[in-house]
Design an enzyme around this catalytic site. Structure first.
Site, short mmCIF file in Angstrom:
data_model
loop_
_atom_site.label_atom_id
_atom_site.label_comp_id
_atom_site.label_asym_id
_atom_site.label_seq_id
_atom_site.Cartn_x
_atom_site.Cartn_y
_atom_site.Cartn_z
N HIS A 139 0.89 -1.18 0.00
CA HIS A 139 0.00 0.00 0.00
C HIS A 139 0.92 1.22 0.00
O HIS A 139 1.99 1.19 0.63
CB HIS A 139 -0.82 0.10 1.28
CG HIS A 139 -1.77 -1.01 1.52
ND1 HIS A 139 -1.43 -2.15 2.19
CD2 HIS A 139 -3.07 -1.13 1.22
CE1 HIS A 139 -2.48 -2.93 2.28
NE2 HIS A 139 -3.49 -2.34 1.69
N ASP A 161 2.38 1.78 3.32
CA ASP A 161 3.32 0.80 3.88
C ASP A 161 4.73 1.26 3.54
O ASP A 161 5.70 0.93 4.23
CB ASP A 161 3.18 -0.59 3.23
CG ASP A 161 1.80 -1.18 3.38
OD1 ASP A 161 1.10 -0.82 4.33
OD2 ASP A 161 1.42 -2.03 2.54
N MET A 221 2.25 -5.80 -7.97
CA MET A 221 0.96 -5.17 -7.61
C MET A 221 1.19 -4.04 -6.62
O MET A 221 2.07 -4.12 -5.76
CB MET A 221 0.05 -6.25 -7.01
CG MET A 221 -1.29 -5.78 -6.52
SD MET A 221 -1.30 -5.16 -4.81
CE MET A 221 -1.93 -6.57 -3.91
N GLU A 237 -11.33 -6.16 -4.71
CA GLU A 237 -11.31 -7.20 -3.67
C GLU A 237 -12.53 -7.05 -2.77
O GLU A 237 -12.74 -6.00 -2.16
CB GLU A 237 -10.03 -7.08 -2.85
CG GLU A 237 -9.94 -8.10 -1.74
CD GLU A 237 -8.61 -8.06 -1.01
OE1 GLU A 237 -7.64 -7.48 -1.54
OE2 GLU A 237 -8.54 -8.61 0.11
N LYS A 276 -15.05 -8.08 0.49
CA LYS A 276 -15.03 -8.59 1.87
C LYS A 276 -16.40 -8.26 2.46
O LYS A 276 -16.91 -7.16 2.25
CB LYS A 276 -13.92 -7.90 2.66
CG LYS A 276 -13.71 -8.46 4.06
CD LYS A 276 -12.52 -7.79 4.74
CE LYS A 276 -12.33 -8.34 6.14
NZ LYS A 276 -11.22 -7.68 6.85
N GLU A 300 -10.13 -13.24 -2.04
CA GLU A 300 -9.31 -13.66 -0.89
C GLU A 300 -10.00 -14.82 -0.17
O GLU A 300 -11.19 -14.73 0.16
CB GLU A 300 -9.10 -12.50 0.09
CG GLU A 300 -8.40 -12.98 1.36
CD GLU A 300 -7.98 -11.88 2.31
OE1 GLU A 300 -7.50 -10.84 1.82
OE2 GLU A 300 -8.11 -12.09 3.53
N HIS A 356 -11.89 -13.95 3.05
CA HIS A 356 -13.08 -13.11 2.90
C HIS A 356 -14.29 -13.90 2.43
O HIS A 356 -15.41 -13.66 2.90
CB HIS A 356 -12.79 -11.96 1.94
CG HIS A 356 -11.71 -11.03 2.43
ND1 HIS A 356 -11.29 -9.95 1.73
CD2 HIS A 356 -10.97 -11.05 3.57
CE1 HIS A 356 -10.33 -9.31 2.41
NE2 HIS A 356 -10.12 -9.99 3.53
N ASP A 414 -5.65 -13.52 -3.41
CA ASP A 414 -5.11 -13.37 -2.05
C ASP A 414 -5.26 -14.70 -1.32
O ASP A 414 -6.37 -15.10 -0.95
CB ASP A 414 -5.85 -12.26 -1.28
CG ASP A 414 -5.27 -10.88 -1.56
OD1 ASP A 414 -4.39 -10.77 -2.43
OD2 ASP A 414 -5.71 -9.92 -0.90
N ASP A 472 -11.59 -11.79 10.16
CA ASP A 472 -10.61 -11.98 9.10
C ASP A 472 -9.27 -12.39 9.70
O ASP A 472 -8.46 -11.56 10.10
CB ASP A 472 -10.48 -10.63 8.36
CG ASP A 472 -9.65 -10.72 7.11
OD1 ASP A 472 -9.54 -11.82 6.54
OD2 ASP A 472 -9.12 -9.68 6.70
N ASP A 488 -6.67 -14.25 8.41
CA ASP A 488 -5.46 -14.16 7.57
C ASP A 488 -4.34 -15.11 8.01
O ASP A 488 -3.18 -14.72 8.12
CB ASP A 488 -4.91 -12.71 7.56
CG ASP A 488 -5.87 -11.72 6.91
OD1 ASP A 488 -6.70 -12.15 6.09
OD2 ASP A 488 -5.78 -10.52 7.22
N ASP A 491 -1.85 -12.86 1.37
CA ASP A 491 -2.34 -11.76 2.20
C ASP A 491 -2.63 -12.37 3.58
O ASP A 491 -3.77 -12.66 3.92
CB ASP A 491 -3.60 -11.14 1.60
CG ASP A 491 -4.02 -9.92 2.39
OD1 ASP A 491 -3.26 -9.50 3.28
OD2 ASP A 491 -5.11 -9.39 2.14
C1 GLT Z 1 -5.88 -5.36 4.30
C2 GLT Z 1 -7.02 -6.24 3.91
C3 GLT Z 1 -6.66 -7.09 2.76
C4 GLT Z 1 -6.42 -6.36 1.49
C5 GLT Z 1 -5.28 -5.45 1.58
C6 GLT Z 1 -5.21 -4.63 0.32
S1 GLT Z 1 -5.22 -4.52 3.00
O1 GLT Z 1 -4.87 -6.11 4.89
O2 GLT Z 1 -7.40 -7.02 5.03
O3 GLT Z 1 -7.57 -8.12 2.54
O4 GLT Z 1 -6.10 -7.29 0.49
O5 GLT Z 1 -5.74 -3.36 0.51
MN MN Z 2 -8.09 -10.88 4.98
MN MN Z 3 -6.72 -9.29 0.91
#
Ligand code: GLT
Ligand code: MN
Ligand code: MN
Length: 388
Positions: free
Chosen positions: A55, A58, A89, A182, A184, A218, A221, A246, A256, A258, A288
């Protein structure tokens, strides 16, 4: 014996925010020091990643001066040259700063919507300079807690206006850049607009330049929404819209998380990897995800290596599945077709309809045929559990 080492062909990438995650959560502060972008690039080089994504903030602080940004970019580019890492990306942070508390492109405040566009454009210029050919847009704050605040259709129109504006900007600049949206379902907003990959795919067709816009599904998500991730990915692929992915993991119905790719739902991830490999997906396989909060930086490396290694293991399992004589014989039996209805394969015709009208089907007989999916699934499980 395969080594399961990452290969450049798989294009394994990590975000600066992923291996750079300090373990901060809503209930506790950081447990790891914040690494600089250069340190993160070195870490990724050490574990054998192909690329690094980021980002804007970041890489450089939101209030950095142009001179500060220049210096940071110089150092970052040097680290990329030293390690050979690519930047496939880039994306914009449109969620952390308080200005985005009610959204970015869908904020009720026209000044915020304008600032968001400006922030994306500036960040795109830098992303293209770093070599990115893909720009992800995750609208974490594009939603509501109360629908009294916004009409959901107005929000979609605002989102569409913003994306159309950005596509025109890319065209006018002559950038070789595509967008990936993306989805969510919620978190951090109570409800986020366009909550699933399927919803994004529908929305893309309403844009002025749908050919420039795809999706970035993702795992976590879609799992939050209780959906089958591989099915969402297949739909995106079928539509020619799987621009990015992702990878991470978690059970259904949670926040979430991750987690490390493949750490939770082995079978689902197997079918995901099998799909990507079978169709020949050639985009980045982006992680991600982040390490458990219990880890120090050695543990972060274990996490990153584990993400890639598990992918390579599942890829090998997919190869075995495709070559397993017993599994393939079962699949042949399941998909057996004597060709009697191939007249329907060419689509609609009046000839096909009259043939169809005159057919008699042995409904009871057809229903009585057993389908050996139990055996097939058991063989799949045995293969995954390593006893085949
Ligand atoms: C953040 C989010 C992710 C996205 C990222 C891209 S930022 O961590 O939870 O799922 O992919 O903006
Ligand atoms: Mn996530
Ligand atoms: Mn993501």
């Amino acid at each position: 014996m395969p080594t399961y080492d990452p290969t450049a062909e798989q294009k394994f990438t990590f975000g600066l925010w992923t291996v750079g995650n300090t373990g901060r959560d809503p209930f506790g502060g950081p447990v790891r020091d914040q690494l600089s972008p250069v340190e993160i690039v070195r870490l990724l080089g050490e574990v054998g990643a192909y690329g690094v994504n980021y980002h804007d903030n970041d890489l450089y602080p939101i209030d950095a001066t142009p001179a500060e940004v220049d210096q940071i970019l110089r150092d970052f580019k040097q680290a990329l040259r030293d390690t050979g890492l690519k930047v496939p990306m880039a994306t914009t942070n449109l969620f952390t700063d308080p200005i985005f508390k009610d959204g970015a492109f869908t904020s009720n405040d026209a000044r915020v919507r304008a600032y968001a566009l400006q922030k994306v454009i500036r960040s795109m210029d830098i992303g293209v300079d770093l070599g990115a050919a893909l720009y992800v847009l995750w609208g974490g704050r594009e939603g509501t807690e109360t629908d009294a605040s916004k009409n959901p259709q107005d929000s979609l129109k605002r989102m569409r206006d913003a994306l159309n504006f950005l596509c025109e900007y890319i065209i006018e600049q002559g950038y070789d850049l595509r967008l990936a949206l993306e989805a969510k379902p919620n978190e951090p907003r109570s409800d986020i607009y366009l909550p699933t990959t399927g919803a994004m795919l529908g929305f893309i067709n309403t844009l002025d330049h749908p050919e420039m816009v795809g999706v970035n599904p993702e795992v976590a998500h879609e799992h939050m929404a209780g959906l089958n991730f591989a099915h969402a990915v297949a739909q995106a692929w079928d539509a020619g819209k799987l621009f990015h992915i992702d990878l991470n993991d978690q059970l259904f119905g949670r926040y979430d998380q991750d987690f490390r790719f493949g750490s939770v739902m082995i079978k689902q991830n197997f079918f995901l990897v099998k799909f990507l490999e079978d169709v020949g997906y050639s985009g980045s396989r982006h992680y991600d995800a982040h390490a458990y909060r219990t880890e120090d930086y050695e543990g972060v490396k274990d996490f990153a290596r584990g993400c890639m290694r598990t992918y390579m293991i599942l890829r090998e399992k997919a190869r075995q599945f495709n070559q397993d004589a017993e599994i393939q014989a079962l699949l042949q039996e399941i998909h057996a077709d004597d060709g009697a209805h191939s007249y329907l394969n060419g689509g609609y015709s009046s000839d096909a309809v009259s043939r169809l009208r005159n057919e008699t089907f042995d409904r009871v007989g057809i229903s009585q045929r057993g389908l050996p999916y139990e055996r097939l699934d058991q063989l799949t499980m045995e293969l995954l559990l390593g006893v085949r």
